[in-house]
Design an enzyme around this catalytic site. Sequence first.
Site, mmCIF file in Angstrom:
data_model
loop_
_atom_site.group_PDB
_atom_site.id
_atom_site.type_symbol
_atom_site.label_atom_id
_atom_site.label_comp_id
_atom_site.label_asym_id
_atom_site.label_seq_id
_atom_site.Cartn_x
_atom_site.Cartn_y
_atom_site.Cartn_z
ATOM 1 N N GLY A 277 0.856 -1.184 0.000
ATOM 2 C CA GLY A 277 0.000 0.000 0.000
ATOM 3 C C GLY A 277 0.886 1.226 0.000
ATOM 4 N N TYR B 230 3.928 -3.085 2.607
ATOM 5 C CA TYR B 230 3.200 -2.399 3.682
ATOM 6 C C TYR B 230 2.605 -3.418 4.653
ATOM 7 C CZ TYR B 230 -0.164 0.700 5.959
ATOM 8 O OH TYR B 230 -0.878 1.413 6.889
ATOM 9 N N HIS C 49 8.186 -7.718 -3.386
ATOM 10 C CA HIS C 49 6.901 -8.133 -3.955
ATOM 11 C C HIS C 49 7.022 -9.449 -4.735
ATOM 12 C CE1 HIS C 49 4.604 -4.433 -3.133
ATOM 13 N NE2 HIS C 49 5.785 -3.853 -3.214
ATOM 14 N N GLU D 252 4.666 -11.090 -5.915
ATOM 15 C CA GLU D 252 3.587 -11.164 -6.917
ATOM 16 C C GLU D 252 3.966 -10.510 -8.237
ATOM 17 O OE1 GLU D 252 3.773 -9.065 -4.467
ATOM 18 O OE2 GLU D 252 2.597 -7.231 -4.752
ATOM 19 N N GLY E 119 -22.966 -9.439 -27.481
ATOM 20 C CA GLY E 119 -21.970 -9.714 -28.515
ATOM 21 C C GLY E 119 -20.578 -9.766 -27.901
ATOM 22 N N ASP F 68 -18.116 -11.366 -21.969
ATOM 23 C CA ASP F 68 -18.660 -11.696 -20.649
ATOM 24 C C ASP F 68 -20.090 -12.242 -20.728
ATOM 25 O OD1 ASP F 68 -16.273 -10.623 -19.868
ATOM 26 O OD2 ASP F 68 -17.112 -8.703 -19.246
ATOM 27 N N LYS G 208 -10.916 -11.216 -16.092
ATOM 28 C CA LYS G 208 -11.222 -11.307 -17.520
ATOM 29 C C LYS G 208 -10.562 -12.529 -18.184
ATOM 30 C CE LYS G 208 -13.104 -9.243 -21.084
ATOM 31 N NZ LYS G 208 -14.404 -8.563 -21.091
#
Length: 523
Positions: A53, A81, A167, A169, A222, A225, A368
Amino acid sequence: MQKVVVLDFGAQYGQLIARRVRDLHVYSEVVPSDISADELLALEPSAIILSGGPASVYAEEAPSMDPEILELGIPVLGLCYGMQLMAELLGGEVAHNDVGEYGPAELRRGCASVLLTGTPDVQTVWMSHRDAVSAAPEDFMVTATTEACPVAAMELPRKRWYATQFHPEVRHTAAGSKILSNFLFAICGLEPTWTMANVIDAKVAEIRGQVGDGRVILALSGGVDSAVCAALVHRAVGERLTCVFVNHGLLRKGEPESVEHVFSEVFGIPLVHVHAEERYLRLLAGVDDPEAKRRIIGTEFWKVFFEEAGKLGDVQFLAQGTIYPDIIESGARKTGGKASTIKSHHNLIPFPPGVSFELVEPLDHLFKDEVRELGEELGLPAELVWRQPFPGPGLAIRIIGDVTAEKVALVREADAIVREELDAYNQRLFEKTGERNSAHACWQYFAVLPDVRSVGVMGDERTYERPVILRAVESADAMTADWARLPYDVLASISARIVGEVAGVNRVVYDITSKPPATIEWE
Ligand code: XMP
C-alpha cells in the site's frame, strides 16, 4: 473450497496478488483492509495475505487492520506495507527512510526458511518502498536482507507468520512464483485444485441451487462476458434460459450473424434477436454530444430488453456477466455473510417500476482472462472468446459528431479491414512468440471517423471526402495504453485497403498518442 483472502491496503496492483495465487490453482479473493476478524472468519479463509500500500504506517490516515486477525490461527503472509504493519502491530520497529528502494534489488538469504526454499541464495527481487522494518518483532527470524533493507524477509514459523518487504507477486521478482507456492503448499498445506473444469462444476451446482426450476433471461451484447455467462447458465438450466440480443445496429461487421450462429445454432439456446437498428438511428439523429449518445444507447437498450422480457411471461431470474474487476472497482463488497451491493459501472440495470428479477451473476469472482479460459472450456469458439474489448455504445462513439446510417456503414467497413489486417499481424506474432499478448501485439484496434473532410485526388478527379483514423494500442488492462509501433508495411496495407475499398474515404491517419493523456476510444 480452500480460499486465500487478500487484505487490500490500497496496493498499486491490489488484484495482482489474487491473480498470482489463482495462477497457482488456489482460489483467492480481495477484501478491503478494514474487514473485522469476525467478518473475515465468516469467509473461511485457509490463508491470509496482507497487500502492499502507498501509506506510511505512521501516517495519520494510514490504513490499519483488526489486530485480532493475526491471532485467528490462520497463516499470514505480509507483503511490503503488509509486512510493516505486522511489524508495527507485533512490537517491531519501522523506520522512515529518506531514500527509498524502487525497482530490482539483490536479496541475500539468511537462515533457513521454508518460504524461501528452492530459491537462490542471492536473487533479484522487486522493491517499491521508502519505509522499512528496522527491527523485527520479538522471536521473529530475519531470513533475508538487501543492502538498503536489514529485514527484507522475516518469519515466526510457530505462529505461521511470514513477511517480505519485496513483492513476490510481481514478475520481476524472479523466484516470486516459487515463494508464493512455498507459502500456499509447504506452509499452509493447500491443494492446487482450483481449475476451470472445477469452477464449471461448482458454478453449475450453484446456479441450479439458486434457480431451482425457474426461468432465466440474459441480455447478450456480442461481448465476451455475456457470451460466457450465457454458455454457463445454459449448461446449468438448459432451455429454461432465454437470451435476448438487442441489435442496436452499432455492432461490428459480422457480429450479429455470429451471435445468432453460436447461440441459436451451435448451442441451441432460445434466442430472441430484436432488430432495433432503425429505432436507434431515429433516436441518435442529430445528437453529437458523446455523453448524450451513451445515455441514449444505454437507456434504450434496457427499454427494449424489458419490453421483450415482458413478452416472455413468467421469468424470475436475470443473468448477467458482471466480472470481478467490476465488483472491485465499484467498491462494492461481497463477503460471505453480508448482503451484496452491486454497483457495477457498465452493468447498472435500470429496472422499470414494478419490474424485479433476482440476479444470477456466476462470473462475479472471475478476472477477464479467467472468463476467457472458462469460455474455451465451455466450448465457445476462440474468435468469440479472444475478442478484443468493444464498448457497449458500439460504433456510435467511434463516429465523432452525429450518427447516420451512411457513417455507420463507412466506419464498419473500415473497421473490418483494420481488424482483418491486425488480426493477421497478431497471429504472425503469436506464431513467432507463442504468446497471445506478447510485446508489440496489438491489444485493441479499430477505425474512428472524425467529423471533417479533406481534399484528395483519385484518378484525375479532385475529391473532398472523409479521413479515417486508425487507433491501435498495446495494453494489458486498458488502464494505461501505448500506441502500437506497427511496422510501416502493415500501416501501408491498412491505408491502401481502406482508401481503395471503402467508398467515401480519401485519407488514413494514425493516432500516435498514449493513454494517458489520451483515452483509447475517441469519445
Ligand atoms: P478508454 O477510452 O476510457 O477505454 O481508454 C478503456 C476501455 O474501455 C472500453 N470502453 C467501454 N466499454 N462500455 C464498455 O463496455 C463503454 O461505454 C466503454 N467505453 C470505453 C474501451 O473500448 C477500452 O477498452
